[in-house]
Design a protein around this motif. Structure first.
Motif, PDB file in Angstrom:
ATOM      1  N   GLN A 338      19.015  19.455  80.999  1.00 45.58           N
ATOM      2  CA  GLN A 338      19.037  20.124  82.594  1.00 45.58           C
ATOM      3  C   GLN A 338      18.163  21.185  82.627  1.00 45.58           C
ATOM      4  O   GLN A 338      17.758  21.707  83.628  1.00 45.58           O
ATOM      5  CB  GLN A 338      20.501  20.591  82.735  1.00 45.58           C
ATOM      6  CG  GLN A 338      21.390  19.464  82.998  1.00 45.58           C
ATOM      7  CD  GLN A 338      22.755  20.003  83.323  1.00 45.58           C
ATOM      8  OE1 GLN A 338      22.819  20.999  83.932  1.00 45.58           O
ATOM      9  NE2 GLN A 338      23.770  19.437  82.934  1.00 45.58           N
ATOM     10  N   GLY A 339      17.555  21.659  81.382  1.00 44.38           N
ATOM     11  CA  GLY A 339      16.831  22.814  81.303  1.00 44.38           C
ATOM     12  C   GLY A 339      15.162  22.668  81.507  1.00 44.38           C
ATOM     13  O   GLY A 339      14.646  21.770  81.359  1.00 44.38           O
ATOM     14  N   GLY A 340      14.579  23.764  82.184  1.00 44.11           N
ATOM     15  CA  GLY A 340      13.323  23.678  82.462  1.00 44.11           C
ATOM     16  C   GLY A 340      12.498  24.501  81.254  1.00 44.11           C
ATOM     17  O   GLY A 340      13.059  24.971  80.341  1.00 44.11           O
ATOM     18  N   LYS A 341      11.419  24.715  81.657  1.00 46.13           N
ATOM     19  CA  LYS A 341      10.671  25.385  80.415  1.00 46.13           C
ATOM     20  C   LYS A 341      10.949  26.842  80.033  1.00 46.13           C
ATOM     21  O   LYS A 341      11.022  27.358  79.005  1.00 46.13           O
ATOM     22  CB  LYS A 341       9.052  25.814  80.960  1.00 46.13           C
ATOM     23  CG  LYS A 341       8.283  24.278  80.725  1.00 46.13           C
ATOM     24  CD  LYS A 341       6.800  24.647  80.951  1.00 46.13           C
ATOM     25  CE  LYS A 341       5.921  23.462  80.775  1.00 46.13           C
ATOM     26  NZ  LYS A 341       4.537  23.457  80.699  1.00 46.13           N
ATOM     27  N   SER A 342      11.802  27.457  81.152  1.00 52.16           N
ATOM     28  CA  SER A 342      12.178  28.741  80.974  1.00 52.16           C
ATOM     29  C   SER A 342      12.990  28.827  79.813  1.00 52.16           C
ATOM     30  O   SER A 342      13.333  29.813  78.852  1.00 52.16           O
ATOM     31  CB  SER A 342      12.858  29.381  82.019  1.00 52.16           C
ATOM     32  OG  SER A 342      11.914  29.602  83.143  1.00 52.16           O
ATOM     33  N   ASN A 343      14.300  27.958  79.666  1.00 50.24           N
ATOM     34  CA  ASN A 343      15.268  27.716  78.889  1.00 50.24           C
ATOM     35  C   ASN A 343      14.561  27.408  77.339  1.00 50.24           C
ATOM     36  O   ASN A 343      14.994  28.097  76.502  1.00 50.24           O
ATOM     37  CB  ASN A 343      15.812  26.303  78.847  1.00 50.24           C
ATOM     38  CG  ASN A 343      16.740  26.238  80.085  1.00 50.24           C
ATOM     39  OD1 ASN A 343      16.195  26.381  81.212  1.00 50.24           O
ATOM     40  ND2 ASN A 343      18.089  26.168  80.253  1.00 50.24           N
ATOM     41  N   ILE A 366       9.730  19.365  74.851  1.00 52.63           N
ATOM     42  CA  ILE A 366      10.913  19.041  75.825  1.00 52.63           C
ATOM     43  C   ILE A 366      10.927  17.663  76.009  1.00 52.63           C
ATOM     44  O   ILE A 366      12.001  17.272  76.076  1.00 52.63           O
ATOM     45  CB  ILE A 366      10.389  19.715  77.168  1.00 52.63           C
ATOM     46  CG1 ILE A 366      10.345  21.070  77.114  1.00 52.63           C
ATOM     47  CG2 ILE A 366      11.061  19.366  78.461  1.00 52.63           C
ATOM     48  CD1 ILE A 366       9.617  21.935  78.042  1.00 52.63           C
ATOM     49  N   GLN A 367       9.792  16.855  76.226  1.00 47.93           N
ATOM     50  CA  GLN A 367       9.910  15.365  76.010  1.00 47.93           C
ATOM     51  C   GLN A 367      11.038  14.768  75.149  1.00 47.93           C
ATOM     52  O   GLN A 367      11.885  14.019  75.173  1.00 47.93           O
ATOM     53  CB  GLN A 367       8.652  14.660  76.054  1.00 47.93           C
ATOM     54  CG  GLN A 367       8.787  13.305  76.440  1.00 47.93           C
ATOM     55  CD  GLN A 367       9.146  13.138  77.975  1.00 47.93           C
ATOM     56  OE1 GLN A 367       8.899  13.936  78.755  1.00 47.93           O
ATOM     57  NE2 GLN A 367       9.931  11.879  78.090  1.00 47.93           N
ATOM     58  N   ILE A 368      10.572  15.293  73.908  1.00 45.59           N
ATOM     59  CA  ILE A 368      11.483  14.793  72.683  1.00 45.59           C
ATOM     60  C   ILE A 368      12.965  15.009  72.913  1.00 45.59           C
ATOM     61  O   ILE A 368      13.675  14.124  72.614  1.00 45.59           O
ATOM     62  CB  ILE A 368      11.222  15.383  71.528  1.00 45.59           C
ATOM     63  CG1 ILE A 368       9.604  14.772  70.998  1.00 45.59           C
ATOM     64  CG2 ILE A 368      11.898  15.091  70.221  1.00 45.59           C
ATOM     65  CD1 ILE A 368       9.097  15.570  69.885  1.00 45.59           C
ATOM     66  N   VAL A 369      13.369  16.335  72.982  1.00 40.07           N
ATOM     67  CA  VAL A 369      14.472  16.602  73.473  1.00 40.07           C
ATOM     68  C   VAL A 369      15.353  15.945  74.554  1.00 40.07           C
ATOM     69  O   VAL A 369      16.542  15.182  74.369  1.00 40.07           O
ATOM     70  CB  VAL A 369      14.761  18.038  73.648  1.00 40.07           C
ATOM     71  CG1 VAL A 369      16.190  18.621  74.286  1.00 40.07           C
ATOM     72  CG2 VAL A 369      14.297  19.041  72.602  1.00 40.07           C
ATOM     73  N   LYS A 370      14.523  15.665  75.634  1.00 41.37           N
ATOM     74  CA  LYS A 370      15.150  14.909  76.920  1.00 41.37           C
ATOM     75  C   LYS A 370      15.288  13.562  76.434  1.00 41.37           C
ATOM     76  O   LYS A 370      16.445  12.785  76.658  1.00 41.37           O
ATOM     77  CB  LYS A 370      14.235  15.212  77.924  1.00 41.37           C
ATOM     78  CG  LYS A 370      14.353  16.716  78.706  1.00 41.37           C
ATOM     79  CD  LYS A 370      13.583  16.563  79.869  1.00 41.37           C
ATOM     80  CE  LYS A 370      13.720  18.126  80.541  1.00 41.37           C
ATOM     81  NZ  LYS A 370      13.268  18.210  81.776  1.00 41.37           N
TER      82      LYS A 370
END
Length: 538
Positions: A338-343, A366-370
């Protein structure tokens, strides 16, 4: 304006010991009493001397330096004098500063439980209090089932409270023993007790949590005039627990509705130790802290949604009701799909990992985590695994070792007596500096065998992981059927008292467990070299 003092009375060692599964030793009680005393509680109730060997031994010495040390017990029995009651004698002889007598205040209980008259019960209350005061001890009276008793027979319940006060009790404590009284009722009844002649600065509240309102009932009693609150660490207690002092203390200290009118012995400096106290107590009980506990939980100041995280970074007050550091906790922006770059930027920064907003490696992470969370990983509950994943993606992690393979066998057989025996055995091959080390171990189940084999011989790193312990192991099936995807979450700790969480996901529970075990060991080796951040290890 002069603030009135609220006295804090801890009954963890007495009422809290009635929690199912909790049985304190004398050593446990000494350790907990010391923690409470050093934190600054006004009263520490230690137990019931004379009722069992543990409590009797505990009261052979005074166990606090600053707090009033309190013995608990019944009022004298009807029909005999105070001087001839052996139970009362045990209380008077205990090395305590005060005695808290439990007294019936519901006429139904007087008749059924005590089998005496209402007048005899009042005499027992008065004579017990006078005996304690005469022995140089502070007297308190817990009016058991007071609120139910008041609703059934207000005249008699009030007579019990007034008798205790008139006899010299420093505190008359109104107990919601069944935990079913509602806040408006508590307010009205406390006001009625004060109106009958027991002043508020001699009134206490002892609330149970059977409707989830023990904290609320304690606070409304204070608003109505009571000036002592009884409760326990982390709200432990029989059934649904007692009023949670870990929640009440910061509310009184940090919320203007109370802090402007009242003060406690817990000043700002002591309050910073609140989270540590709560977690140290859970550690002594050998249980994991409640992540969603108010003020002190790991998730108490955690933000998951991207829009919330962005606002939080601009001004923490947007999503925090008090500064987390005021209670010894810390802000945590959780990493999830659910998080964006700020997270991510904030989460990495807190781990000492600097990355630019436009760095392609950040987009890759971010891509790997999602993608991983879509398959069942949950990094918000496994910060150590997230940190390792981030460092692998954005930087480097030393290759301490490599796994050449592992094998796990489970055998069901009969022993020489014809009884069924399940044997689990694991074999792990580890490569360190080009040398292959093979370890074999049997365990209580396949995961335990695999863990023992993995850590049996780590070559030159063995001394570094000797103090690594698995504190908790959780398995969750993410979909149905025998082919279900399994998520394993492992909580680890070491001799420093640091905890961290790792995760593994697979259609095979053994493989998922092995992933989490591997991350735990690697994180431990990173931590030893100060290469892993503090946050994941909270």
């Amino acid at each position: 304006m002069t603030r009135e003092k609220i006295y804090l009375f801890d009954t963890t060692l007495r009422d809290g010991q009635q929690t199912p599964g909790i049985d304190f030793s004398v050593e446990d009680k000494i350790a907990i009493a010391t923690m409470l005393d050093e934190f600054g509680l006004d009263y520490v109730e230690g137990g019931y001397p004379g009722a069992n060997p543990t409590d009797t031994a505990f009261f052979n010495e005074k166990r606090t330096k600053s707090a009033r040390f309190v013995a608990f017990g019944m009022t004298k029995r009807a029909g005999i004098s105070a001087s001839n009651d052996p139970g009362l004698a045990s209380l008077l002889q205990a090395k305590s500063d005060a005695i808290c007598f439990v007294a019936k205040s519901w006429d139904y209980h007087v008749k059924v439980a005590l089998g005496c008259t209402n007048e005899e019960n009042l005499e027992s209350i008065a004579e017990s209090v006078k005996a304690a005061v005469g022995a140089g001890k502070e007297a308190l009276v817990d009016c058991e089932h007071f609120f139910d008793g008041y609703k059934a027979n207000p005249t008699y319940a009030l007579a019990c409270a007034k008798t205790a006060y008139d006899a010299g009790a420093r505190w008359v404590v109104l107990c919601d023993t069944n935990g079913g009284t509602q806040p408006p009722e508590v307010r009205a009844i406390v006001e009625a007790v004060i109106a009958c002649g027991v002043p508020g600065n001699c009134l206490g509240i002892h609330a149970h949590n059977d409707t989830g309102q023990a904290v609320a009932n304690s606070l409304v009693a204070v608003e109505a005039g009571a000036r002592q609150i009884q409760g326990t660490l982390n709200g432990i207690g029989e059934r649904c627990g007692n009023a949670n002092l870990i929640t009440l203390i910061p509310t009184l200290a940090l919320k203007r509705a109370y802090s402007e009118r009242f003060e406690t012995t817990i000043d700002a400096e002591r309050l910073v130790g609140l989270t540590g106290l709560s977690h140290a107590f859970d550690e002594l009980l050998n249980r994991s802290p409640d992540h969603q506990a108010p003020y002190v939980g790991a998730s108490a100041f955690a933000t998951k949604a991207g829009i919330h995280a962005s606002a939080l970074l601009k001004d923490p007050r947007t999503y925090e009701h008090v500064p987390p550091e005021s209670v010894g906790n810390f802000r945590k922006v959780m990493v999830s799909d659910q998080g964006g770059k700020s997270n991510f930027i904030n989460a990495l920064k807190r781990r000492g990992i600097e990355v630019g907003k436009d760095d392609p490696k950040l987009d890759q992470l971010i891509q790997i985590v999602k993608e991983r969370e879509a398959t069942g990983y949950a990094y918000e509950g496994a910060d150590a695994s997230f940190e390792l994943l981030a460092r692998r993606t954005l930087g480097t992690i030393p290759e301490f070792f490599a796994i050449d393979g592992f094998r796990v066998m489970v055998e069901r057989r009969f022993d020489s007596h014809g009884r069924v025996k399940i044997v689990s055995e694991a074999v792990v091959k580890i490569i360190i500096d080009g040398e292959t080390i093979m370890s074999v171990a049997e365990g209580d189940g396949p995961v335990n065998a695999l863990d023992l084999a993995l850590r049996k011989n780590f070559g030159k790193y063995q001394h570094e992981i000797d103090d690594l312990e698995l504190a908790d192991f959780k398995v969750r099936i993410l979909n149905g059927g025998t082919e279900a995807i399994t998520r394993v979450l492992i909580e680890s700790t070491d001799s420093d008292g640091v905890r961290w969480w790792t995760v593994g996901v697979s259609e095979n529970i053994i493989d998922a467990s092995f992933q989490a075990l591997m991350d735990s060991v690697i994180y431990k080796l990173m931590k030893n070299r100060h290469m892993a951040g503090r946050i994941a290890a909270e």
